[in-house]
Scaffold this active site. Structure first.
Site, PDB file in Angstrom:
ATOM      1  N   TYR A  61       0.865  -1.182   0.000  1.00 22.23           N
ATOM      2  CA  TYR A  61       0.000   0.000   0.000  1.00 22.23           C
ATOM      3  C   TYR A  61       0.899   1.228   0.000  1.00 22.23           C
ATOM      4  O   TYR A  61       1.480   1.586   1.022  1.00 22.23           O
ATOM      5  CB  TYR A  61      -0.890   0.042   1.237  1.00 22.23           C
ATOM      6  CG  TYR A  61      -1.972  -1.005   1.306  1.00 22.23           C
ATOM      7  CD1 TYR A  61      -2.297  -1.800   0.212  1.00 22.23           C
ATOM      8  CD2 TYR A  61      -2.686  -1.203   2.482  1.00 22.23           C
ATOM      9  CE1 TYR A  61      -3.299  -2.752   0.298  1.00 22.23           C
ATOM     10  CE2 TYR A  61      -3.699  -2.146   2.571  1.00 22.23           C
ATOM     11  CZ  TYR A  61      -3.992  -2.925   1.477  1.00 22.23           C
ATOM     12  OH  TYR A  61      -4.988  -3.868   1.563  1.00 22.23           O
ATOM     13  N   PHE A 218     -13.332  -3.671   1.064  1.00 22.93           N
ATOM     14  CA  PHE A 218     -14.025  -2.993  -0.040  1.00 22.93           C
ATOM     15  C   PHE A 218     -15.543  -2.986   0.127  1.00 22.93           C
ATOM     16  O   PHE A 218     -16.264  -2.799  -0.844  1.00 22.93           O
ATOM     17  CB  PHE A 218     -13.671  -3.645  -1.383  1.00 22.93           C
ATOM     18  CG  PHE A 218     -12.408  -3.124  -2.002  1.00 22.93           C
ATOM     19  CD1 PHE A 218     -11.566  -2.268  -1.310  1.00 22.93           C
ATOM     20  CD2 PHE A 218     -12.045  -3.499  -3.279  1.00 22.93           C
ATOM     21  CE1 PHE A 218     -10.394  -1.794  -1.880  1.00 22.93           C
ATOM     22  CE2 PHE A 218     -10.879  -3.023  -3.872  1.00 22.93           C
ATOM     23  CZ  PHE A 218     -10.052  -2.174  -3.167  1.00 22.93           C
ATOM     24  N   LEU A 220     -17.457  -0.860   1.322  1.00 22.34           N
ATOM     25  CA  LEU A 220     -18.060   0.456   1.085  1.00 22.34           C
ATOM     26  C   LEU A 220     -17.726   1.012  -0.291  1.00 22.34           C
ATOM     27  O   LEU A 220     -18.187   2.090  -0.645  1.00 22.34           O
ATOM     28  CB  LEU A 220     -17.586   1.447   2.150  1.00 22.34           C
ATOM     29  CG  LEU A 220     -17.906   1.107   3.595  1.00 22.34           C
ATOM     30  CD1 LEU A 220     -17.369   2.189   4.523  1.00 22.34           C
ATOM     31  CD2 LEU A 220     -19.395   0.934   3.796  1.00 22.34           C
ATOM     32  N   PRO A 225     -22.930   1.602  -4.587  1.00 23.12           N
ATOM     33  CA  PRO A 225     -23.632   2.168  -5.740  1.00 23.12           C
ATOM     34  C   PRO A 225     -24.733   1.264  -6.296  1.00 23.12           C
ATOM     35  O   PRO A 225     -25.624   1.734  -7.003  1.00 23.12           O
ATOM     36  CB  PRO A 225     -22.501   2.356  -6.764  1.00 23.12           C
ATOM     37  CG  PRO A 225     -21.281   2.493  -5.950  1.00 23.12           C
ATOM     38  CD  PRO A 225     -21.481   1.562  -4.788  1.00 23.12           C
TER      39      PRO A 225
END
Length: 289
Positions: A61, A218, A220, A225
């Site tokens: 990351y 992940f 959120l 959508p």
């Protein structure tokens, strides 16, 4: 609410059932330094101060950005804080995600994580699966268990695991945790630019049977959508955001789920922490099924 990792081992870890995923503390496309380094450091301090004692990170990351932020903000670490990292992948200069999973690669990643996190032992390491390719799962996990015997790793988990990979892993040795993509509207496999991401629903029953915490990532990002009207209706009922109801849904779905919602916003961090206190009724959960 708490959950115990590796409950049948000699060294179980009990943490609060809302963790924090650090991936969003990096720059755009999970690359480089955060836009606001001061806020990133403050987020880590406030999260731990509010009772979050499970942090998820990886040396790819940034690269190495989140590990260095964690060490800068929180070292020396408070007792009971569990820092979980991942190995098995790396980033290229074009920002693509590629396997880094030979025994030599995995050892190099563990050594790097130990250095950047300023630790002598990492409490939990997820082996990120990106297709076996030239390195069989048995060989990857064998390297992990070898480093566990050396004391560099306390517990070994799997990330991005299909049901078949989890079943195989359970035959090879102890699997402490599974970290898969999972959320209210994202429950099964998703195809992303860097490969397939198996969904949490595909392994949840196996995790429950074996007392293995499932750590959704992940939840959120890709699901909301497409969540539809039901999540919005429950959000209105509880005067909450849809993101908060997604977290609450995960917490109510199974006692073996440990959400780790990530954010680069202090305001969103506080909202996520508040979501752990939302009580969804049996009727709410049935409506959201």
């Amino acid at each position: 609410m708490t959950i115990t990792i590796a409950q049948h081992s000699a060294h179980p870890l009990t943490v609060n059932r809302l963790g924090y995923g650090t991936m969003r503390l990096t720059g755009l496309q999970i690359w480089g330094e955060p836009a606001n380094r001061g806020e990133a450091l403050e987020i880590l301090k406030i999260a731990v101060g509010a009772g979050v004692n499970f942090l998820d990170t990886a040396d790819y990351y940034g690269e190495d950005v989140t590990n260095r932020l964690i060490a800068e903000a929180l070292h020396p670490y408070s007792p009971g804080l569990v820092i979980c990292t991942k190995v098995g992948a790396t980033r290229r200069p074009d920002k693509s995600w590629v396997p880094y999973n030979s025994p030599e690669n995995l050892r190099a990643s563990i050594e790097n994580n130990l250095r950047t996190l300023k630790q002598e032992q990492i409490q939990l390491v997820h082996l990120r699966l990106m297709g076996h390719g030239a390195v069989p799962l048995a060989e990857q996990l064998g390297a992990m268990y070898e480093m566990q015997q050396e004391g560099k790793i306390l517990h070994v988990g799997l990330s991005n695991a299909t049901r078949a990979e989890l079943e195989e892993g359970l035959q090879l040795g102890p699997i402490a945790t599974v970290e898969n993509m999972y959320g209210y509207a994202q429950r099964t496999t998703v195809q992303l630019p860097h490969g397939a991401n198996p969904g949490g629903e595909e392994v949840l029953d196996l995790c429950e049977q074996h007392g293995i915490p499932l750590i959704p990532f992940f939840s959120l990002v890709h699901g909301l959508p497409n969540a539809g009207d039901k999540l919005a209706a429950i959000a209105r009922k509880h005067h909450a955001s849809e993101a908060q109801i997604n977290i609450a849904w995960l917490l109510h779905k199974s006692p073996w789920i440990l959400p780790i919602p990530g954010t680069s916003s202090l305001a969103h961090l506080r909202e996520n922490i508040q979501a752990a206190h939302i009580q969804l009724s049996t009727e709410d959960m049935a409506f959201l099924a």
